[in-house]
Design a protein around this motif. Structure first.
Motif, PDB file in Angstrom:
ATOM      1  N   TYR A   1     -20.273  48.090 -27.164  1.00 54.37           N
ATOM      2  CA  TYR A   1     -19.769  46.721 -27.090  1.00 54.37           C
ATOM      3  C   TYR A   1     -20.358  45.937 -28.256  1.00 54.37           C
ATOM      4  O   TYR A   1     -21.577  45.776 -28.364  1.00 54.37           O
ATOM      5  CB  TYR A   1     -20.169  46.092 -25.758  1.00 54.37           C
ATOM      6  N   LEU A   2     -19.539  45.468 -29.154  1.00 52.96           N
ATOM      7  CA  LEU A   2     -19.974  44.787 -30.377  1.00 52.96           C
ATOM      8  C   LEU A   2     -19.572  43.327 -30.313  1.00 52.96           C
ATOM      9  O   LEU A   2     -18.387  43.018 -30.107  1.00 52.96           O
ATOM     10  CB  LEU A   2     -19.332  45.451 -31.610  1.00 52.96           C
ATOM     11  N   GLU A   3     -20.581  42.445 -30.491  1.00 50.01           N
ATOM     12  CA  GLU A   3     -20.288  41.010 -30.480  1.00 50.01           C
ATOM     13  C   GLU A   3     -20.929  40.372 -31.720  1.00 50.01           C
ATOM     14  O   GLU A   3     -22.153  40.421 -31.898  1.00 50.01           O
ATOM     15  CB  GLU A   3     -20.823  40.355 -29.219  1.00 50.01           C
ATOM     16  N   PRO A   4     -20.104  39.794 -32.594  1.00 50.35           N
ATOM     17  CA  PRO A   4     -20.639  39.165 -33.824  1.00 50.35           C
ATOM     18  C   PRO A   4     -21.259  37.803 -33.515  1.00 50.35           C
ATOM     19  O   PRO A   4     -20.809  37.089 -32.609  1.00 50.35           O
ATOM     20  CB  PRO A   4     -19.389  39.050 -34.701  1.00 50.35           C
ATOM     21  N   VAL A   5     -22.297  37.459 -34.334  1.00 48.63           N
ATOM     22  CA  VAL A   5     -22.982  36.156 -34.197  1.00 48.63           C
ATOM     23  C   VAL A   5     -23.031  35.512 -35.591  1.00 48.63           C
ATOM     24  O   VAL A   5     -23.574  36.093 -36.535  1.00 48.63           O
ATOM     25  CB  VAL A   5     -24.395  36.322 -33.632  1.00 48.63           C
ATOM     26  N   ASP A   6     -22.440  34.334 -35.716  1.00 46.93           N
ATOM     27  CA  ASP A   6     -22.432  33.608 -36.998  1.00 46.93           C
ATOM     28  C   ASP A   6     -23.723  32.808 -37.117  1.00 46.93           C
ATOM     29  O   ASP A   6     -23.954  31.882 -36.330  1.00 46.93           O
ATOM     30  CB  ASP A   6     -21.220  32.680 -37.049  1.00 46.93           C
ATOM     31  N   LEU A   7     -24.554  33.203 -38.121  1.00 45.21           N
ATOM     32  CA  LEU A   7     -25.843  32.533 -38.322  1.00 45.21           C
ATOM     33  C   LEU A   7     -25.758  31.378 -39.309  1.00 45.21           C
ATOM     34  O   LEU A   7     -26.757  30.708 -39.562  1.00 45.21           O
ATOM     35  CB  LEU A   7     -26.870  33.560 -38.811  1.00 45.21           C
ATOM     36  N   GLY A   8     -24.588  31.137 -39.850  1.00 38.15           N
ATOM     37  CA  GLY A   8     -24.415  30.074 -40.830  1.00 38.15           C
ATOM     38  C   GLY A   8     -24.721  30.557 -42.243  1.00 38.15           C
ATOM     39  O   GLY A   8     -25.318  31.616 -42.445  1.00 38.15           O
ATOM     40  N   ALA A   9     -24.273  29.775 -43.191  1.00 42.62           N
ATOM     41  CA  ALA A   9     -24.505  30.094 -44.610  1.00 42.62           C
ATOM     42  C   ALA A   9     -23.953  31.465 -44.960  1.00 42.62           C
ATOM     43  O   ALA A   9     -24.520  32.225 -45.760  1.00 42.62           O
ATOM     44  CB  ALA A   9     -25.986  30.013 -44.956  1.00 42.62           C
TER      45      ALA A   9
END
Length: 466
Positions: A103-111
């Motif tokens: 199960y793959l879930e992306p996380v946007d850390l900014g920049a």
């Protein structure tokens, strides 16, 4: 089959629920890590967050592309292409990997930085409890099948027992056992049929009893004119004609008495009731081993009929009566058949027409009785052999008596044209009661087998099939 139609989809639903449960657990673990990543990218904090999820699943969580250094936490299972796909889609992705799913879930850390949190789900978690569910469903299906088979067997058994009982009773009734009755049971249709069979059997008994009483009463009413004839005959002189008339009246009285006694006897419903002298298999009923000598019967009856022929200026003769010709037919029955044939000649041919009676004892085990005349013949022999049918305005029973006597003697009847006198020729073939020893059983008289020498039942069935 109905049970399987429900249980198979139910098993598939259980399998789907197990997979969704495993994915929900992975999503819960991912949510804990994602919540920490949105606050900090500190590796120690992330490891603590992973450890807080608890259970054996801690070792199946990993974090990819952490921060700018691209460091990873835990051991990943997904391929680089699947990680890139999840990062580009900015939405959770489920990837197939060796031994299970990730199960793959992306996380946007900014920049422009993206981290992918992976939770590995082994195949055992995806199918946890499915095997047990399938076994339980299989047991339920087997139980339902066994129960349905048992119920169907009980229902079918009731139908089969009722049907066999009905068929057996119908067969016994067709063979003449009039006391047969059955207990209506089983399905409503079979119960109704059983009840109808019982009513029919009762009706047959009543009709047969009424018929016998009617015949007995009619026969008894014949005694009055017979008594008057006997008294008149006693006033005649002692001539040959007077003796012949007295003998005829005495013989008629004996036959009437026999008929009355036979009709007055109670019906034995426990044994086959023959129909016009026939057994249930179509053959004529015989009276034990009682038999007679055909030659003797012909001699006796020709003494009577020769006098009648003399009055009508007919030439008559008999041949083959010097040697015995035994058959398994009662003497009275054979005499009645011979009287019927000669009586037809006397009644339905012009005066002066000759007739001849011949007896032949064949070497192949048959005795042949032939009655021929010089009259116009019989235009439709097959119609003449049918009971109650006559082309001369009579009752149509004479040839039926002849046919039954032939069947009683295990023989046949054939109607044709006389080769010597030119008129009708009626041939009765009967089995010899004392045949000469032979190596093989005598073959049927094929020289007489024709359309009229067939068994009555065979001709009946053929007419019904038309």
């Amino acid at each position: 089959m109905v049970a399987l139609a429900f249980l198979i989809p139910l098993g598939l639903v259980v399998q789907q629920l197990a997979r969704e449960r495993a994915l929900a657990d992975a999503e819960r673990q991912t949510a804990v890590v994602v919540a920490v990543l949105t606050v900090t990218t500190d590796q120690l904090s992330i490891e603590r967050a992973i450890a807080s999820t608890g259970g054996p699943a801690v070792t199946r969580v990993s974090v990819h592309n952490l921060g700018e250094s691209g460091a990873e936490i835990g051991r990943g299972h997904a391929a680089a292409g699947d990680l890139t796909k999840a990062a580009d889609a900015a939405a959770p992705v489920i990837a197939d990997v060796d031994g299970g799913e990730s199960y793959l879930e992306p996380v946007d850390l900014g920049a422009g930085r993206t981290t992918v949190v992976e939770v590995f789900i082994p195949e055992s978690e995806l199918s946890n409890g499915v095997a047990g569910a399938w076994w339980a469903l299989a047991a339920v299906a087997l139980g339902l099948i066994i129960a349905s088979v048992w119920v169907a067997d009980r229902l079918a058994s009731r139908i089969i027992v009722s049907a066999r009982q009905l068929a057996g009773a119908a067969g016994a009734l067709s063979e003449g056992y009039l006391d047969v009755r059955i207990d209506p049971q089983g399905p409503a249709e079979l119960a109704d049929a059983s009840y109808a069979l019982n009513v029919m059997a009762d009706r047959i008994m009543a009709l047969l009893s009424n018929e016998r009483e009617l015949v007995a009463d009619l026969s008894h009413r014949l005694r009055t004119p017979l008594t008057a004839l006997r008294l008149d005959a006693e006033t005649l002189d002692d001539s040959q004609d007077a003796d012949r008339i007295r003998d005829a009246i005495a013989a008629l009285e004996v036959e009437v008495d026999k008929l009355i006694r036979a009709m007055r006897e109670p019906i034995d419903a426990h044994s086959p009731t023959p129909d016009r002298g026939e057994r249930a298999d179509g053959a004529a009923a015989t009276t034990g081993d009682e038999g007679c000598d055909v030659a003797e019967v012909v001699r006796d009856r020709m003494m009577f009929w020769s006098a009648v022929a003399g009055d009508q200026e007919r030439d008559c003769k008999s041949t083959g009566t010097d040697a015995p010709a035994p058959v398994n037919v009662p003497k009275s029955e054979l005499a009645a058949a011979l009287d019927a044939l000669i009586g037809n000649v006397i009644r339905y041919t012009p005066q002066g027409v000759p007739f001849e009676v011949a007896v032949t004892r064949r070497e192949d085990g048959y005795v042949v009785l032939r009655v021929e005349d010089g009259g116009p013949g019989i235009p439709d022999p097959e119609l003449a052999m049918q009971r109650g049918e006559s082309q001369q305005g009579s009752t149509g029973l004479g040839l039926d008596i002849v046919k039954r006597v032939a069947i009683a003697g295990n023989g046949t009847v054939n109607i044709g044209t006389s080769s010597t006198l030119g008129g009708a020729s009626v041939v009765i073939v009967m089995t010899d009661a004392d045949p000469a020893p032979q190596e093989e059983a005598p073959p049927p008289p094929r020289w007489l087998v024709g359309r009229l020498s067939k068994e009555p039942n065979e001709r009946r069935s053929r007419r019904r099939g038309q």
